[in-house]
Design a protein around this motif. Structure first.
Motif, short mmCIF file in Angstrom:
data_model
loop_
_atom_site.label_atom_id
_atom_site.label_comp_id
_atom_site.label_asym_id
_atom_site.label_seq_id
_atom_site.Cartn_x
_atom_site.Cartn_y
_atom_site.Cartn_z
N ARG A 1 -7.50 -15.13 -5.91
CA ARG A 1 -8.42 -14.07 -5.85
C ARG A 1 -7.84 -12.85 -4.93
NH1 ARG A 1 -13.28 -14.97 -8.30
NH2 ARG A 1 -13.50 -17.42 -8.82
N LEU A 2 -7.84 -11.63 -5.40
CA LEU A 2 -7.52 -10.42 -4.93
C LEU A 2 -8.81 -9.24 -4.57
CD1 LEU A 2 -4.99 -8.86 -3.92
CD2 LEU A 2 -4.98 -7.89 -6.18
N ASN A 3 -8.80 -9.15 -3.20
CA ASN A 3 -9.68 -8.10 -2.49
C ASN A 3 -8.79 -6.88 -2.21
OD1 ASN A 3 -11.11 -10.76 -2.38
ND2 ASN A 3 -12.87 -9.70 -2.60
N GLY A 4 -9.49 -5.65 -2.21
CA GLY A 4 -8.95 -4.71 -1.57
C GLY A 4 -9.98 -3.70 -0.87
N VAL A 5 -9.44 -3.09 0.24
CA VAL A 5 -10.40 -1.97 0.95
C VAL A 5 -9.79 -0.83 0.97
CG1 VAL A 5 -11.50 -1.81 3.20
CG2 VAL A 5 -11.35 -4.15 2.34
N VAL A 6 -10.17 0.03 0.67
CA VAL A 6 -9.41 1.49 0.66
C VAL A 6 -9.64 2.30 1.90
CG1 VAL A 6 -9.54 3.92 -0.37
CG2 VAL A 6 -10.11 1.90 -1.81
N LYS A 7 -8.56 2.47 2.68
CA LYS A 7 -8.48 3.03 3.84
C LYS A 7 -8.17 4.60 3.70
CE LYS A 7 -8.85 -0.72 6.35
NZ LYS A 7 -9.90 -1.29 7.04
N ALA A 8 -7.63 5.02 2.71
CA ALA A 8 -7.36 6.48 2.79
C ALA A 8 -7.01 6.75 1.20
CB ALA A 8 -6.11 6.79 3.70
N PHE A 9 -7.46 7.99 0.74
CA PHE A 9 -7.18 8.50 -0.44
C PHE A 9 -7.41 10.07 -0.31
CE2 PHE A 9 -7.15 9.77 -4.70
CZ PHE A 9 -6.74 8.59 -5.70
N THR A 10 -6.47 10.76 -0.08
CA THR A 10 -6.21 12.11 0.01
C THR A 10 -5.35 12.85 -0.79
OG1 THR A 10 -4.90 12.13 1.88
CG2 THR A 10 -7.16 11.98 2.18
N ALA B 1 -8.41 -13.13 -10.27
CA ALA B 1 -9.57 -12.51 -10.20
C ALA B 1 -9.49 -11.33 -9.32
CB ALA B 1 -10.87 -13.19 -9.85
N VAL B 2 -9.70 -10.29 -9.86
CA VAL B 2 -9.61 -8.95 -8.84
C VAL B 2 -10.84 -8.39 -8.70
CG1 VAL B 2 -8.56 -6.52 -8.53
CG2 VAL B 2 -7.21 -8.39 -9.71
N ALA B 3 -11.40 -8.42 -7.46
CA ALA B 3 -12.40 -7.99 -7.00
C ALA B 3 -12.80 -6.38 -6.84
CB ALA B 3 -13.35 -8.30 -5.68
N GLU B 4 -13.70 -5.65 -7.45
CA GLU B 4 -13.83 -4.07 -7.29
C GLU B 4 -13.72 -3.96 -5.62
OE1 GLU B 4 -14.68 -0.52 -9.41
OE2 GLU B 4 -14.51 -2.53 -9.84
N PHE B 5 -12.83 -2.91 -5.57
CA PHE B 5 -12.41 -2.64 -4.19
C PHE B 5 -13.61 -1.94 -3.42
CE2 PHE B 5 -7.71 -1.65 -5.25
CZ PHE B 5 -7.63 -3.16 -5.40
N THR B 6 -13.72 -2.17 -2.23
CA THR B 6 -14.57 -1.50 -1.18
C THR B 6 -14.03 -0.12 -0.64
OG1 THR B 6 -14.12 -2.77 0.69
CG2 THR B 6 -15.87 -3.64 -0.94
N ASP B 7 -15.13 0.94 -0.31
CA ASP B 7 -14.48 2.05 0.47
C ASP B 7 -14.78 2.06 1.88
OD1 ASP B 7 -13.94 4.81 0.98
OD2 ASP B 7 -15.09 5.53 -0.66
#
Length: 206
Positions: free
Chosen positions: A69-78, A3-9
């Motif tokens: 379960r996989l969670n992601g937190v976006v640290k950078a996107f440029t 299960a892949v959760a929606e990433f957070t910003d």
């Protein structure tokens, strides 16, 4: 199943769809900012799900039962368009076992690149292609990190031929990766030798 959760910003500063600035001439494109047509978190989590599914994981909804379960937190996107174009994506990921809640792996997935657009410079299509390549590379890295982490933690349960390559994936930094979590295989007791029965005495001849 995964299960892949929606990433957070968690990017510093204003968190919108803007990802960079244009400081060079771009063919058939006007403006000084680059913005996405969707949220950064949606774009990256979709890229991760697509690659994980393509690599054989059975994806389920966030509310459904899953093995991991996989969670992601976006640290950078440029994405900066200038004399040299620069692209940078960084997402902190955590992989857990659903049943126990134990952390299997946590670490940072990064995709960083720069390039010279050439004498003719950039156009709208070359910028889209450059960004798409970066998102695709990020998806491949996160899938490889999940795959290798599970192969290392469950070497007997998961069919994978490469089980110790977490640290060799470019752009993948592992902060926590436990040893094998498979149940030890009980060794069979050694057979006990039984003495051969003595032959019955034969009667003496008359």
């Amino acid at each position: 199943s995964l299960a892949v959760a929606e990433f957070t910003d968690a990017r510093p500063g204003p968190r919108g769809r803007k990802i960079g600035d244009i400081k060079a001439t771009v063919t058939n494109m006007h403006g000084s900012e680059i913005a996405l047509d969707r949220d950064v978190t949606s774009l990256l989590s979709s890229a991760a799900k697509g690659q994980l599914a393509a690599d054989g994981f059975r994806l389920v909804g966030g509310a459904d039962a899953a093995d991991f379960r996989l969670n992601g937190v976006v640290k950078a996107f440029t994405l900066m368009i200038a004399g040299r174009d620069e692209r940078f994506i960084a997402v902190e990921t955590t992989l857990r076992e659903s049943r126990s809640g134990d952390v299997i792996r946590t670490g940072l997935i990064t995709e960083k690149d720069d390039r010279y657009a050439g004498v003719t410079g950039n156009s709208r299509s070359t910028i889209i292609e450059y960004l798409s390549d970066g998102v695709s590379a990020f998806g491949s890295k996160i899938s490889a990190a999940v795959r290798d982490s599970l192969a290392k933690s469950y070497p007997r349960s998961i069919a994978a031929s490469q089980s110790g390559r977490i640290s060799t994936i470019p752009g993948v930094t592992t902060l926590h990766a436990p040893a094998s979590r498979d149940e030890p295989v009980a060794s069979a007791p050694s057979p006990v030798a039984t003495p051969a029965a003595a032959p019955a005495p034969r009667p003496a001849p008359p």
